[in-house]
Design a protein around this motif. Structure first.
Motif: not given
Lengths: 320, 280, 356
Positions: B242, B252-258, B260, B279, C228, C256, C282-283, C285, C291-292, C300, C309, C313
């Motif tokens: 990722k 904060g960018r590499c999460n898949i849901g909860t 990391y 995702e 989701f 972030c 941001f994501t 690669e 992925p987004r 989302r 999330y 946690l």
């Protein structure tokens, strides 16, 4: 505008079956600003709002929806953005249905909120001559236009959407400019170069680099591949120096030189209230002087910086 | 709080490149040592953990440590040239200085794997993370059952770790199969897609773990092949890539849901992945 | 019993200015038509009306901060070699943050759980947090877009703060909330609050009671997650979104960040800057995979992070404090409350459908 809105709704109702969607405005979460409404279902037509709080330029959505049949509601300035997109072949005329409107001016939610003290309870807004009339919790209030309208409205070149498929309301009324507050451009023109740089550096310290200016610009089509974030080439660094942020604004202004229709979205979207349309206005003045050209007026004309001519009437490359 | 009583999560250790190996046309391997000899001596990691390599002035990027914790002469990272930072890394030579923040993230479940047969399935640069676990297991050979490796690349010249492949092919305590999409006249191994070769190899799923890494499309079909061979989701282990920055679960960018990937991963069983939002 | 003091309206600014002799005082001041938190000085125009345009988060998480500096030089022994020196740069500025609203301070508790998490302490954040005394100002005039009471807060709450200011007749009641707030107040030349604390309590209660009574936006972690894969829902709510960063950057809880190197000649810095999950990059690669890659997936994640999330946690605490800045400043007037309400309704409708 009671009759206009009914006409608008019925025009949209008639056209909707042949379209994938129509983009209009509806009441927003803040009583001083409406919000875009994407209509795919006839039932949503009732939610359409049309008054001076319809400030967003909906033309910006069109490039992202290319290939779909889209109806779009447009004020005079919004329609000029659509024309520019057509000129640049970024959208297809046959896929876009324009519902053109006559605009009496668009509210600047930020300054109006300050002038009224709060946006709470605002029920209605109408521009009447040189005055903005508000109904706030049942009571009538007025404000001078200088405290109500966006700066762009005072240099409006046409209140009607000239290029459209359906015109709603009375065509041919001039823009109601009334008293014009001093513009940032005029203030800057009175300054020395050094003072101007100082002015912008001072302004840019507030920039938070959210790029709402870019995202809201209907002509900013690079979006996800913007020079602002590019590391190669490394045009702009990420430090907090105001000159770096100004550099981005300079890039933006140059990218839109001769294309910008002064719709004012960059400035309206800026959460820090930076007068960044001024940079584009200044370049547009030069474009007008050099090429006798105004962006967004003629769908068949090519923007001057899209063409190369060996000789330009107003440009003398050499003294002789 | 003062700076002296806490570690700075973002301050890299300085390291020196000892050796650069050109693996393929776009993959180079860097062997580095930390400049502080004590730090190098104290350095501990587990197979599958990652590190952030810094080229100062360009930035940081995440790579798995693909040497084995059982061989601590150097830390090894293999880098495919894909962007700005990897481009600059590829220009570095022995003696050049880099920064390292390592180890980060979790590791392969090498303890749970003890006593089991292990099937490695690697594609392209995806072989790198498998290498660390493979070497670890070869150095603790008695702890593990049968070890088989299937490594595939686009063509023979795209095979990394060519200096180790002969040894792996010859070893009697492991089975090694190589495959390429496009063969050459002198290529003596398989030609064909990894999942197909895997089905031919038909490793037993009984008391076994499969560890796989490679391009997303390869992973997808490899998992299908593993399922058809009887492997269940708990027996399939993979490691994710990722975009990462901080490496410690904050930015904060590499999460898949909860989860990391930098902190809770990069290693997940397929069963764990299926619990997460889709995702990837 | 913690200290309670009183300060008259006309004494406030001189007192704040007196504090600037020993520390930085950050306060909401008017800057070019905006109200922003900035270092207070004698020329500042303090603005305590309503919510500042930007949140107070930059006090603890600056928009741009240097993590370390580096310097390249030629090796003295081997001229072909380059040597590199790193210099850690840690914040050491003592700060008094005045006039943050209860939502701003509650935002700090959102950061605390992430940046001060046991063994993973972010020393840049923690140093600032330790050196900053947070004085909140209770709200007396919440805007239409305020919804702190729906996300576990309130206009007179003190989560994340050391000192509470409540406007009363003629001035402010100043109450210590934490031990260090107490220690600070004891040193200040302010008069006893006496029975004005009771007046302050009533002011806070009245404001709190007057806020509209709408359904809380907490406890819906699973509802957001159920949606989701509901592509239509996310695309629908995101159709008008411009995918800019105004919401993230004005948000008191968005934390972030990005890390980048900037170098001029032989000298450079590694900086960390605010980053924005609504940005395509941001994501993105190295391989080009993202992925987004659409704004619907990004939204989302944004809504997921704040309402699903993060609470999952962190004991149900949301990463939203209800300040409403994302609503007020959104160029297309998106409303996060409406999105979360719709998500809950949609998930509930689906559940009912399944049960039918």
């Amino acid at each position: 505008m009671a009759s206009s809105i009914d006409d608008l709704k019925s025009a949209i109702k008639e056209a909707l079956p042949d379209l994938d969607m129509v983009i209009a405005w509806t009441a927003g979460p803040d009583p001083l600003s409406h919000t875009p409404l994407f209509i795919t279902d006839e039932a949503d037509i009732e939610r359409i709002a049309w008054d001076p709080r319809c400030s967003q330029n909906l033309a910006g959505y069109l490039t992202g929806l290319r290939g779909k049949k889209v109806g779009v509601v447009a004020k005079g300035c919004d329609a000029r953005s659509i024309v520019e997109l057509l000129q640049e072949k970024l959208i297809d005329r046959e896929d876009v249905t324009i519902f053109g409107l006559h605009c009496t001016g668009a509210v600047d939610a930020r300054t109006t909120r300050k002038a009224l003290g709060s946006s709470r309870g605002v029920e209605d807004v109408a521009i009447d001559g040189a005055t903005a009339r508000f109904t706030v919790a049942g009571e009538a209030k007025t404000l001078p236009l200088g405290e109500t309208l966006q700066q762009k409205c005072f240099t409006c070149t046409g209140a009607d959407a000239e290029v459209c498929d359906h015109f709603i309301g009375e065509h041919g009324l001039p823009p109601q400019v009334g008293e014009r507050p001093a513009s940032t451009l005029e203030e800057l023109e009175a300054m020395s170069m050094e003072e101007r740089l100082h002015f912008w550096e001072d302004q840019m310290t507030r920039c938070i680099r959210c790029y709402a200016c870019r995202s809201a610009c209907p002509l900013c089509v690079c979006q996800d591949h913007c020079a602002a974030q590019s590391r190669e080439p490394h045009w702009v660094d990420q430090t907090d120096h105001p000159r770096e942020k100004l550099m981005f604004q300079a890039i933006h202004a140059l990218h839109t030189a001769g294309r910008c229709t002064e719709c004012g979205e960059c400035e309206r979207a800026c959460p820090m209230g930076l007068p960044i349309m001024t940079l584009k206005q200044a370049l547009n003045r030069s474009i007008q002087d050099l090429f006798d050209y105004r962006a967004g007026t003629d769908p068949d004309q090519a923007p001057p910086l899209f063409e190369f001519r060996e000789e330009e009437k107003n440009i003398k490359e050499r003294e002789w | 709080m003062t700076s002296t009583d806490a570690t700075n999560l973002y301050l890299p250790d300085m390291a020196t490149i000892q050796e650069v190996i050109q693996e393929t046309s776009n993959i180079k391997t860097f062997r580095i040592t930390l400049n502080n000899p004590d730090a190098m001596r104290r350095f501990r990691f587990e197979p599958g953990q990652v590190g952030q390599l810094s080229v100062f002035g360009v930035g940081e990027s995440t790579f798995v440590i693909n040497s084995s914790p059982t061989r601590m002469d150097y830390l090894q990272f293999s880098v495919m040239r894909v962007g700005e930072i990897t481009e600059k890394l590829h220009k570095l030579r022995p003696g050049d200085q880099v920064g390292v923040r390592a180890p980060l993230g979790n590791c392969f479940p090498y303890e749970d794997m003890k006593g089991k047969d292990i099937v490695f399935v690697g594609g392209g640069i995806g072989m790198a993370p498998l290498r660390t676990l493979l070497l670890y297991m070869l150095d603790n050979r008695e702890d593990y059952g049968k070890i088989s490796l299937l490594y595939g690349a686009r063509s023979p010249s795209d095979m990394a770790f060519s200096y180790e492949l002969p040894e792996w092919l010859e070893r009697e305590d492991m089975t090694t199969e190589l495959t390429v999409d496009n063969g050459t006249p002198d290529w003596k191994h398989h030609v064909g897609l990894i999942p197909n070769v895997l089905k031919e190899m038909a490793p037993s799923a009984e008391n076994a773990f499969a560890v796989t890494c490679g391009p997303p499309i390869m992973i997808k079909f490899t998992i299908e092949a593993l399922h058809s061979l009887g492997f269940n989701d708990e027996q399939i282990v993979t490691t994710l890539e990722k975009r990462m920055k901080c490496g410690v679960g904050i930015c904060g960018r590499c999460n898949i849901g909860t989860k990391y990937v930098c902190k809770d991963g990069p290693v997940f069983t397929y069963a764990q992945l299926r619990q997460l939002p889709n995702e990837l | 019993m913690l200290t309670a003091r009183y300060i008259a309206n006309d004494k406030l600014l001189p007192w704040l200015l007196s504090l600037t002799e020993t520390r930085q005082v950050l306060a909401p001041v008017q800057v070019g038509g905006q109200t922003l938190f900035a270092p207070l000085d004698a020329d500042s125009r303090l603005d305590l009306k309503g919510l500042a345009d930007a949140s107070a988060k930059a006090a603890l998480l600056p928009r741009c901060e240097t993590l370390f500096e580096f310097h390249y030089s030629k090796s003295e022994g081997v001229p072909s070699r380059t040597e590199l020196e790193l210099r850690e740069t840690l914040p050491d500025q003592e700060t008094f943050l005045f006039g943050a609203r209860p939502c701003d301070a509650k935002g700090f508790t959102v950061f605390d759980r992430v940046y001060d998490a046991g063994t993973r302490r972010d020393i840049y954040y923690c140093s600032r947090r330790d050196k900053t005394l947070v004085a909140v100002l209770a709200c007396t005039d919440p805007a239409d877009t305020c919804f702190c009471n729906r996300v576990g807060g309130g206009p007179g709450e003190t989560d994340g703060a050391d000192i509470l200011f409540t406007p009363v007749k003629g001035g402010f009641v100043v109450e210590a909330v934490t031990e260090r707030g107490d220690a600070f107040l004891l040193e200040q030349p302010l008069v006893e609050a006496e029975d004005r604390t009771e007046e302050a309590r009533k002011v806070r209660e009245a404001v709190s009671d007057a806020m509209p009574d709408e359904a809380p936006l907490v406890g819906i972690q699973s509802k957001v997650l159920e949606l989701f894969d509901d592509k239509g829902f996310w695309e629908g709510i995101t159709s008008k979104c411009l995918s800019c960063g105004a919401c993230s950057y004005l948000c008191p809880t968005c934390y972030c960040f990005n890390m980048t190197d900037e170098i001029k000649g032989d000298d450079g810095v590694r900086i960390r800057t605010w980053d924005n999950c609504m940005s395509f990059q941001f994501t993105l690669e190295g391989s080009g995979h993202n992925p987004r890659d659409g704004k619907a997936q990004r939204m989302r994640n944004r809504i997921g992070h704040k309402f699903s999330y993060y609470p999952e946690l962190h004991d149900g605490n949301l990463a939203c404090v209800g300040c409403g800045r994302c609503i007020v400043h959104c160029p297309v007037s998106m409303d996060v409350r409406a999105i979360v309400d719709q998500a809950r309704d949609r998930a509930l409708a689906k559940e009912e459908h399944v049960n039918d």
